[in-house]
Design a protein around this motif. Structure first.
Motif, short mmCIF file in Angstrom:
data_model
loop_
_atom_site.label_atom_id
_atom_site.label_comp_id
_atom_site.label_asym_id
_atom_site.label_seq_id
_atom_site.Cartn_x
_atom_site.Cartn_y
_atom_site.Cartn_z
N PHE A 53 0.87 -1.17 0.00
CA PHE A 53 0.00 0.00 0.00
C PHE A 53 0.91 1.23 0.00
O PHE A 53 1.69 1.42 0.92
CB PHE A 53 -0.92 -0.01 1.23
N GLU A 54 0.81 2.04 -1.06
CA GLU A 54 1.69 3.19 -1.21
C GLU A 54 0.90 4.49 -1.30
O GLU A 54 -0.13 4.54 -1.97
CB GLU A 54 2.49 3.09 -2.52
N LEU A 55 1.42 5.52 -0.66
CA LEU A 55 0.85 6.85 -0.78
C LEU A 55 1.45 7.53 -2.00
O LEU A 55 2.68 7.62 -2.12
CB LEU A 55 1.16 7.65 0.48
N ILE A 56 0.61 7.96 -2.92
CA ILE A 56 1.07 8.64 -4.13
C ILE A 56 1.00 10.16 -3.95
O ILE A 56 1.92 10.88 -4.31
CB ILE A 56 0.22 8.22 -5.36
N ALA A 57 -0.10 10.66 -3.38
CA ALA A 57 -0.27 12.10 -3.18
C ALA A 57 -1.25 12.35 -2.04
O ALA A 57 -2.19 11.59 -1.84
CB ALA A 57 -0.80 12.75 -4.46
N VAL A 58 -1.01 13.43 -1.31
CA VAL A 58 -1.93 13.88 -0.27
C VAL A 58 -2.65 15.11 -0.81
O VAL A 58 -2.00 16.09 -1.18
CB VAL A 58 -1.19 14.22 1.04
N ILE A 59 -3.96 15.03 -0.87
CA ILE A 59 -4.76 16.16 -1.35
C ILE A 59 -5.08 17.09 -0.18
O ILE A 59 -4.91 18.29 -0.26
CB ILE A 59 -6.06 15.68 -2.03
N ASN A 60 -5.54 16.50 0.92
CA ASN A 60 -5.78 17.23 2.16
C ASN A 60 -5.84 16.21 3.30
O ASN A 60 -5.51 15.04 3.09
CB ASN A 60 -7.05 18.10 2.09
N ASP A 61 -6.26 16.63 4.48
CA ASP A 61 -6.27 15.72 5.64
C ASP A 61 -7.15 14.49 5.44
O ASP A 61 -6.92 13.46 6.06
CB ASP A 61 -6.74 16.45 6.90
N ALA A 62 -8.16 14.60 4.59
CA ALA A 62 -9.12 13.51 4.43
C ALA A 62 -9.00 12.78 3.10
O ALA A 62 -9.56 11.69 2.94
CB ALA A 62 -10.55 14.05 4.57
N VAL A 63 -8.28 13.35 2.13
CA VAL A 63 -8.24 12.79 0.78
C VAL A 63 -6.81 12.53 0.35
O VAL A 63 -5.94 13.39 0.51
CB VAL A 63 -8.93 13.73 -0.23
#
Length: 180
Positions: A53-63
């Protein structure tokens, strides 16, 4: 084993929409800790259908935008898949927490060699406390996943009901192992 899996044709694609419902014998915070879609989270330790499971981008605290990698299945008949999803995590009054996702294309995560790109149509899970029973959580899940590739959709769909039941059983075991 206290899990109900039902399905109907999806209005999003040519496969089915699956709904899982069950009671997990643990506090909602412990269930959520095992489910939450975060890098280095517990999900990769217990869910046999999540290898990475990889994080690609953080849009905001919830997305956020994430990539999930699954192992091959059915004795290699189904190749490893990867999915790129936009994920919304939301908390509601009364203690309900949901994780909702759908596929998205992202320039930082093009298709990778040796993986079939799958597509999650709108899906999610809802962890809800049960009034008067603090050590129980009602978990409702929705999946409508297009696994992609060349296998007939009917063959792929035949694996979903038992896979969802196994998901609930494995989650119940994981909550006992990784209790917060």
């Amino acid at each position: 084993n206290e899990v109900c899996v039902s399905w109907r044709p999806s209005s999003e694609y040519s496969g089915n929409l699956y709904k899982g419902e069950g009671i997990i014998k643990a506090a909602p915070k412990d269930v959520w800790e095992c489910l939450k879609p975060v890098p280095d989270g517990l999900r990769v330790k217990w869910d046999k259908n999540v290898r990475v499971f990889e994080l690609i981008a953080v849009i905001n605290d919830a997305v956020s935008v994430c990539r999930t990698v699954t192992p091959s299945a059915a004795k290699g008949l189904i190749s490893p898949r990867d999915f790129v999803d936009v994920i919304l995590i939301k908390q509601y009054e009364g203690g309900i927490i949901s994780s909702n996702a759908t596929n998205v294309e992202h320039p930082d995560c093009p298709p990778k060699p040796h993986f079939v790109r799958g597509f999650n149509h709108p899906c999610g899970c809802f962890c809800a406390p049960i009034p008067g029973e603090p050590q129980k959580t009602r978990l409702t899940t929705f999946f409508q996943t297009d696994l992609g590739g060349y296998l007939p959709q009917a063959v792929l769909e035949s694996f979903f009901p038992s896979s969802m039941a196994e998901f609930y059983n494995n989650l119940a075991k994981a909550v006992k192992t990784f209790k917060a």
